[in-house]
Every structure is written in C-alpha cells, then in structure tokens.
Scaffold this motif. Structure first.
Motif, mmCIF file in Angstrom:
data_model
loop_
_atom_site.group_PDB
_atom_site.id
_atom_site.type_symbol
_atom_site.label_atom_id
_atom_site.label_comp_id
_atom_site.label_asym_id
_atom_site.label_seq_id
_atom_site.Cartn_x
_atom_site.Cartn_y
_atom_site.Cartn_z
ATOM 1 N N ASP A 1 23.044 75.333 82.243
ATOM 2 C CA ASP A 1 22.582 75.144 83.520
ATOM 3 C C ASP A 1 22.900 73.354 83.259
ATOM 4 O O ASP A 1 24.148 72.684 83.664
ATOM 5 C CB ASP A 1 21.007 74.951 84.175
ATOM 6 C CG ASP A 1 21.191 75.607 84.243
ATOM 7 O OD1 ASP A 1 21.260 76.826 85.392
ATOM 8 O OD2 ASP A 1 19.230 75.857 84.279
ATOM 9 N N ASP B 1 15.498 67.505 92.366
ATOM 10 C CA ASP B 1 16.448 67.392 92.941
ATOM 11 C C ASP B 1 17.499 68.081 92.518
ATOM 12 O O ASP B 1 18.772 67.395 93.797
ATOM 13 C CB ASP B 1 16.252 67.260 94.276
ATOM 14 C CG ASP B 1 14.772 67.120 95.209
ATOM 15 O OD1 ASP B 1 14.018 67.965 94.814
ATOM 16 O OD2 ASP B 1 14.460 65.755 95.472
ATOM 17 N N CYS C 1 17.802 79.730 89.753
ATOM 18 C CA CYS C 1 16.138 80.207 89.505
ATOM 19 C C CYS C 1 15.623 81.101 88.780
ATOM 20 O O CYS C 1 16.181 82.396 88.868
ATOM 21 C CB CYS C 1 15.644 80.523 90.923
ATOM 22 S SG CYS C 1 16.396 79.244 92.510
ATOM 23 N N CYS D 1 20.059 77.577 92.674
ATOM 24 C CA CYS D 1 18.868 76.487 92.865
ATOM 25 C C CYS D 1 18.893 75.570 93.754
ATOM 26 O O CYS D 1 19.419 74.661 92.581
ATOM 27 C CB CYS D 1 17.862 77.587 93.308
ATOM 28 S SG CYS D 1 16.847 77.397 91.744
ATOM 29 N N ARG E 1 16.517 72.504 91.944
ATOM 30 C CA ARG E 1 15.072 72.957 91.582
ATOM 31 C C ARG E 1 14.145 70.980 91.711
ATOM 32 O O ARG E 1 15.064 70.377 91.468
ATOM 33 C CB ARG E 1 14.874 72.755 90.320
ATOM 34 C CG ARG E 1 15.176 74.223 89.609
ATOM 35 C CD ARG E 1 15.106 74.219 88.219
ATOM 36 N NE ARG E 1 15.696 73.577 87.312
ATOM 37 C CZ ARG E 1 16.947 73.426 86.185
ATOM 38 N NH1 ARG E 1 17.529 75.469 86.210
ATOM 39 N NH2 ARG E 1 16.695 73.441 85.513
ATOM 40 N N ASP E 2 13.155 70.631 92.188
ATOM 41 C CA ASP E 2 12.636 69.668 92.607
ATOM 42 C C ASP E 2 12.385 68.863 91.675
ATOM 43 O O ASP E 2 13.075 67.793 91.224
ATOM 44 C CB ASP E 2 11.033 70.127 93.055
ATOM 45 C CG ASP E 2 10.515 71.201 93.918
ATOM 46 O OD1 ASP E 2 11.502 70.599 94.651
ATOM 47 O OD2 ASP E 2 9.209 71.331 94.608
ATOM 48 N N GLY F 1 14.738 67.868 87.575
ATOM 49 C CA GLY F 1 14.833 68.696 86.435
ATOM 50 C C GLY F 1 14.849 68.251 85.281
ATOM 51 O O GLY F 1 15.457 68.923 84.151
ATOM 52 N N ARG G 1 10.912 72.280 85.235
ATOM 53 C CA ARG G 1 10.988 72.952 86.075
ATOM 54 C C ARG G 1 9.555 73.678 86.976
ATOM 55 O O ARG G 1 9.250 73.366 86.395
ATOM 56 C CB ARG G 1 11.325 74.747 85.797
ATOM 57 C CG ARG G 1 12.597 75.019 84.926
ATOM 58 C CD ARG G 1 13.016 76.164 84.576
ATOM 59 N NE ARG G 1 15.076 75.920 83.496
ATOM 60 C CZ ARG G 1 14.155 76.679 83.117
ATOM 61 N NH1 ARG G 1 13.887 77.819 82.722
ATOM 62 N NH2 ARG G 1 16.204 76.832 82.008
#
Length: 395
Positions: free
Chosen positions: A96, A232, A237, A245, A247-248, A250, A394
C-alpha cells in the motif's frame, strides 16, 4: 481551535477549492483522492512524475503483481530471519505504501502521487514485528543507499537502540539520500517518540486530514518536521487481494509515503539539486500560517510539491548547507581548521542539543523563514515501549 490552527485549516481548504475545476475527476476515489486537487497533480504531472528517482520502501515487502504496480517495482532484498523475497507481502502494508508513492491506477488500482518513480522494496517486517531483528534495520538503509535510492521511506518505527541506526543514517546523509519516517500513531495515547523518526538525520512526518488539521492520532513533538495527508487516503480493503478503496484513517504511514513521493517529484524536476536543496524547498513551501515557523504538530507545515513544481517557489539555497540537522551533519565531517580558541565548558544543565534560540535564524531570498530543526529530544525513546510497529490505522 487556536487562531493559527484555524488559519491553516482555512488556507488549505481554500487552496483545494480554488484548484478544483469542473472538469476534474470526482474526488475521493483510489484513482483521484482529495489531495490530488489540492496538489494540482494533473498539472504537476505535465512537468514531472518522479521519473528517474528510486524510492526505497523499508516495510513488509511489496507485491509487484498488482495492476497498479506492474513495472514499478525493482528486485529489492529480504532481510527477515526467514526470507521469502522482497516481493512477498502477506501483510499488505508495504504494498500500500508503494502504491501511494508510485501506483499507476491501472486496473482500478491505487493512483500514486509520483507514478514515474521506481520502488526498491526492502522487506523487514510482518504484522508490525521486525522479522530480522532491529539490529538489521540499519542494513536495510545501507542496502537502499548502495542500490541507488535517492529517497528512503520508513512508514514504521519502534524502540531501537540509537547506535543501531545512527551509522546507517549518517551514511545516507553523506551519500545525499533523504530519509522520511512516520512519527507514529500514539498522539491520543502515550505519544511515544519512536525511532527512526526521532533520530537526527531523519525527516519525521505527521498526518493531517482533508481539512488541514493534525489527525488526533498523529504523534507530536520536536521530531515532526513536515506533515502530509494521512486520512481518507487510498488503500486496499481487507488484504491486498481486495479492491482499492478510500480508508478513513491511513495513519502517519500514508503521510510518510506522500512526503516521500513529493520529494521524488521535486527531485525529478531538479535532478542537479542535492538533498539539502530538495528538503529546503519542501520546508519553505509547506502550508502553514505566515506568522508561524513550526509547531510540534505539523512541523514546518503540510507538504506542497505543486508550489515548487508549478509556481517555482522555494529558494534551494546552498547545496552543501543542510536546512535542518545542521549541527548533526557538521559533526559527520572534520572541521576545515582547528578552532582558534577552546570551547566553553557547558554547564551542568546543558544537553546534547542547543536550545532553539541558540543559533541564528536564516531567511531565503524572498524573506520567507528558513526553518532549522535542532532535534531537541531527538534520541529520546520512552522506556517500556515494545516492538517495531507499522504505522497503520484502518477503519
């Protein structure tokens, strides 16, 4: 919220609004996260994509088979106790981070900030645990230097003896390599200072949200030099076999990756600059209130590579003069001539680092403040902390 913090939020929010056009892609997708508009990234890519720059990702490995990373990942090395190769990543964290830096967005995957970059994976961790022993972490930095990386991304940290890393960090400085490391996600709990971000020679990166405010979890203190988006942001996911996706949360991991990518964009546009010049313009163009030089929450501000690439802002200055850690770097090389007079003996309360006002401030040609981080408390590690952690959050 303090007035200075409110000013920072307003400035960043207005910048995002002014740079968003009706023809821009919809924000908040893995291919076009919110900070792409703030950074005017499509315009930036007309000038630089980070081409010619190698970023080493010291992490859990990088899987090069993902569509967005195909052709982006070099061989690398695996320094864990039971090596499976640098391309093995059962955790997904390193993959990631690599995608945030250099992902191409192919196959509905993550679009990175600097898709022209090559990623050098150095596998050290799995599930937040160092598998090779923390004493081998310096080996990872040395391998990155020897492999030609210009930027080293370390989205993790922990309790590691300073001498295990200091020699490798010093070698990076001598070889004109920038190291960025996450400050950690302990801001709401213990706020532990963790290596390597707490060590001289490493640029500590904190996290902010889309409003430009420090993310509450982002560890704060004197080790914070810069900040970057941490909430964000794109990821995968579930595990990395899942879809990309937003992610709120990180974490400072993601912020570090975006700071590293920002450095790569600038360095690719100015390949003759030294690390000192790249870092200097990053510090001097960072988003912050005009009356504030730095604080312990976002350092000298939020990275803004677009201001350098598109607007030509930031005076690179002396290629041989470090903008931060200058005392530390001065100790790496012998003085040209001996001191004509003996130095005064420090008093009993004098520490290893001078007070922030012990050295004169400097300014760039445009009179913007040129920050100097003196690293107070840089080597402090809190007793009782255990392990080496990936700075993951996460939702």
């Amino acid at each position: 919220m303090t007035p200075t913090r409110r000013a920072l939020v307003t400035t960043l929010a207005l910048t995002a609004a002014l740079t968003t056009t009706p023809t821009a892609q919809a924000a908040d997708t893995p291919q076009h996260p919110w900070y792409f508009d703030t950074y005017r990234i499509e315009d930036v890519w007309e000038h630089t994509t980070g081409e010619g720059i190698t970023v080493a990702v010291i992490d859990s490995g990088v899987d090069p088979t993902l569509p967005e990373l195909q052709g982006q990942v070099l061989d690398g090395t695996d320094l864990t106790a039971s090596p499976q190769g640098a391309h093995a990543d059962t955790d997904g964290h390193g993959t990631d981070m690599a995608a945030l830096i250099a992902g191409t967005g192919e196959g509905s995957g993550i679009q990175g900030l600097a898709p022209g970059v090559k990623i050098l994976p150095i596998r050290m961790t799995l599930g937040g645990v160092s598998l090779g022993g923390t004493e081998r972490f310096g080996e990872g930095i040395i391998h990155a230097i020897e492999s030609g990386a210009k930027v080293i991304n370390i989205s993790q940290g922990g309790t590691i003896p300073e001498d295990e890393l200091s020699e490798a960090i010093a070698l990076a400085a001598r070889h004109d390599v920038l190291i960025f490391a996450g400050t950690g996600n302990e801001g709401e709990r213990t706020n532990h200072l963790a290596a390597p971000a707490s060590l001289p020679g490493v640029v500590g990166v904190g996290a902010v949200n889309s409003s430009g405010e420090r993310s509450p979890y982002s560890t704060y203190g004197p080790q914070v030099s810069l900040a970057a988006p941490g909430d964000d942001v794109p990821g995968h996911c579930g595990d990395i076999s899942g879809p990309a996706c937003i992610r709120d949360e990180g974490g400072t991991s993601s912020a570090t990756a975006l700071a590293s990518a920002s450095a790569a964009l600038i360095w690719a546009q100015h390949p003759d600059w030294t690390k000192n010049q790249v870092l200097r313009v990053m510090l001097n163009t960072a988003e912050r209130p005009d009356d504030q030089r730095r604080d312990d929450y976002t350092g000298y501000g939020i990275v803004r590579p677009d201001r350098v690439v598109l607007d030509g802002e930031g005076d690179p200055g002396d290629p041989d003069s470090p903008p931060i850690f200058r005392d530390w770097e001065a100790e790496l090389r012998p003085p040209a001539t001996p001191s004509p007079t003996p130095e005064a003996t420090p008093g009993p309360d004098a520490g290893a680092n001078p007070a922030p006002d012990a050295e004169p401030a400097a300014t760039s040609d445009d009179a913007s403040p040129l920050p100097w981080l003196l690293g107070a408390g840089a080597a402090v590690l809190v007793a009782g902390s255990v392990g080496w952690l990936l700075w993951r959050r996460r939702a």
